[in-house]
Design a protein around this motif. Structure first.
Motif, PDB file in Angstrom:
ATOM      1  N   LYS A 145      -3.497  -5.203  14.438  1.00  0.00           N
ATOM      2  CA  LYS A 145      -4.081  -4.530  13.279  1.00  0.00           C
ATOM      3  C   LYS A 145      -5.603  -4.521  13.352  1.00  0.00           C
ATOM      4  CE  LYS A 145      -4.051  -3.967   8.480  1.00  0.00           C
ATOM      5  NZ  LYS A 145      -4.545  -2.628   8.592  1.00  0.00           N
ATOM      6  N   GLU A 157       0.880  -1.163   0.000  1.00  0.00           N
ATOM      7  CA  GLU A 157       0.000   0.000   0.000  1.00  0.00           C
ATOM      8  C   GLU A 157       0.915   1.209   0.000  1.00  0.00           C
ATOM      9  OE1 GLU A 157      -3.423  -0.940   3.061  1.00  0.00           O
ATOM     10  OE2 GLU A 157      -1.632  -2.114   3.432  1.00  0.00           O
ATOM     11  N   GLU A 189       2.087  -5.858   8.673  1.00  0.00           N
ATOM     12  CA  GLU A 189       2.204  -4.706   7.785  1.00  0.00           C
ATOM     13  C   GLU A 189       3.275  -3.761   8.310  1.00  0.00           C
ATOM     14  OE1 GLU A 189      -1.381  -2.396   7.707  1.00  0.00           O
ATOM     15  OE2 GLU A 189      -0.724  -1.202   5.999  1.00  0.00           O
TER      16      GLU A 189
HETATM   17 MG    MG Z   1      -3.088  -1.272   5.310  1.00  0.00          MG
END
Ligand code: MG
Ligand code: ADP
Length: 504
Positions: free
Chosen positions: A291, A31, A240
């Motif tokens: 997350k 991303e 992430e």
């Molecule tokens: Mg993300």
């Protein structure tokens, strides 16, 4: 969210297995937040200039004070359209802004305006070359990473922890800065591939003029989603890595994360979905928070903004203003100049480099030879001196001259290198004048070579005999002797012809 995960799973079916690291396949999806280069914010007239005094550039709209209404910045939409056109995406004729709700000190309004269910840019892909892993002996490979989407959103403010003791500062200047978040499928299979993707995307957004690409200032920041799995298994749980703002850190962080995940699994542990930060000082990644899933954000369409409608003629207008894309330029080099796809990709790393090549060809250079010089000798020297092609001491016109003299047989390799060196160091500026001054004029009148040929043939009776006996290779030794005796000034092709004629 489980739905999204299944979609990613389905998207991976039939894709080839990537290289294994200690028996695990690495899966990476990106991303990227590209800050759009508009002068004003995405929904207000406040300035986006970097480096102003804290809290001098956030206006009432950016803070969503009561009584204010956001108004879409047309320039931000045009930049999204540009990206969609560059990556072969579908540009949604109608897309919707949504509120993403969460509390954070740098987001006092309590929500971020983003796009959720219907993003403005959908699908598309990025293609690039990845170098072979060292020692594999394989050639560069072309890879394609598919995009899921790119959506418009506003940035939040910034928390400052460094300048204060026992407290944090909040700077809201960045609030409302336009971003395009570019999301890929989990298509990458190694750190090298991930970094190559990020570099290619960076090249494209700067090439089409939608983002200044300044990574130190945070204009182009990447989140790398990393998971590992045994080949054939379902996708593993991802972690992430947030806000990677240099290609070097990106590589270190992903490499570390891969090892960490494999270590954890090998020790019998389980990977928990998490957001992690890379610490450049320790070279490690560390979990920042568990997350959130998208359900936690309670997305809903923003009632303050109408749907974003993009008519076909708007897309056409933007298309007409776009520069020639690197991909299209590379195809042209392959088609018109017979270059390999890899060489063409190398030459289109940036507009200045491509222009340099074009200018060298215009100055009379054989394209293939010019390409070899640019991607070889010149690239090496630029790297060593850490300068760009704009600062190269040899101009495209000079390279064109040099290559012309190589192609017409005036300059054999060794002499060409001497001329190039003189150009690079500034010892000379005109190719023909350097050839004259250094007495590099080739010995290509057959008469001048006669004496040397006589001598070499006389002194190398064994080679001569072998060659006459059918051993073609023996000729190479003789050519070498003649080249040496001529001080490198003879033209090897011509020498070969003359020798063959004499020994026939
Ligand atoms: Mg993300
Ligand atoms: P968010 O991180 O905002 O919740 P998404 O669910 O849309 O957003 O996915 C984010 C990214 O994670 C995408 O780039 C996707 O390719 C990547 N991704 C999804 N599943 C995996 C996985 N198992 N391993 C690695 N990357 C993944």
């Amino acid at each position: 969210m489980s739905e999204t995960v299944n979609t990613f799973e389905a998207q991976q079916q039939g894709r080839p297995t990537g290289p294994l690291v200690r028996g695990y396949e690495v899966i990476i999806g990106f991303e990227t937040h590209a800050q759009l280069s508009t002068a004003s914010k995405i929904f207000s007239r406040a300035s986006t200039a970097f480096g102003a005094e804290p809290n001098t550039q956030a206006c009432a709209v950016d803070l969503a004070l009561p009584g204010t209404l956001p108004v879409m910045n047309k320039g931000a939409v045009e930049r999204a359209i540009r990206l969609g056109l560059a990556l072969g995406s579908h540009i949604a004729p109608r897309s919707v802004f949504a509120r993403k709700n969460y509390f954070y000190p740098d987001l006092p309004k309590g929500y971020q305006i983003s796009q959720f269910e219907i993003p403005v840019v959908q699908g598309g892909s990025v293609s690039f070359f990845v170098g072979p892993s060292t020692g594999s002996g394989q050639a560069e490979e072309q890879k394609t990473v598919r995009l899921v989407r790119a959506h418009l959103e506003e940035d939040a403010g910034k928390s400052l922890h460094e300048d204060f003791v026992g407290q944090s500062g909040i700077d809201l200047n960045r609030a409302g800065t336009p971003l395009l978040e570019i999301v890929t499928e989990p298509d990458m299979r190694s750190t090298a591939e991930a970094v190559a993707y990020a570099k290619e995307l960076h090249k494209i957004v700067t090439w089409i003029g939608i983002c200044d690409g300044n990574m130190q200032e945070g204009s182009f920041r990447c989140d790398a989603n990393v998971s590992v799995r045994r080949p054939g298994e379902k996708l593993g749980t991802r972690r992430e890595i947030k806000n990677l703002n240099s290609f070097k850190f990106m590589q270190q962080a992903i490499d570390y994360e891969i090892s960490w995940q494999i270590d954890t699994l090998e020790d019998g542990g389980k990977i928990e979905q998490a957001t992690v930060l890379f610490n450049p000082d320790t070279g490690e990644t560390r979990a920042m928070r568990a997350k959130e899933d998208s359900a936690d954000y309670r997305y809903f369409p923003d009632p303050d903004l109408p749907p974003l409608v993009i008519a076909a003629d708007w897309i056409e207008r933007v298309k007409a203003e776009m520069p020639e894309l690197p991909r299209v330029m590379a195809e042209r080099y392959v088609r018109d100049h017979g270059l390999s796809a890899y060489d063409a990709a190398q030459l289109t790393q940036g507009p200045a480099l491509a222009r340099y090549f074009d200018d060298a060809v215009k100055a009379g250079a054989t394209p293939k030879l010019a390409s070899n010089w640019i991607t070889g000798e010149i690239a090496r020297r630029l790297n060593a001196q850490e300068i760009g092609i704009e600062a190269a001491p040899v101009s495209a016109a000079q390279l064109g001259q040099l290559v012309k003299r190589i192609a017409d047989g005036t300059l054999p390799n060794n002499a060409a290198r001497q001329v190039f060196e003189a150009l690079w160091t500034g010892e000379g500026s005109d190719v023909d004048a350097i050839i004259e001054a250094k007495d590099l004029k080739p010995m290509n009148d057959a008469g001048a070579l006669d004496a040397i040929l006589d001598e070499v043939i006389a002194k190398n009776a064994k080679n001569v005999e072998e060659y006459r006996g059918g051993k073609e290779k023996a000729l190479n030794g003789l050519v070498g002797q003649v080249m040496k005796a001529s001080g490198g000034k003879a033209n090897p092709a011509q020498v070969t012809e003359l020798l063959k004629a004499r020994l026939a």
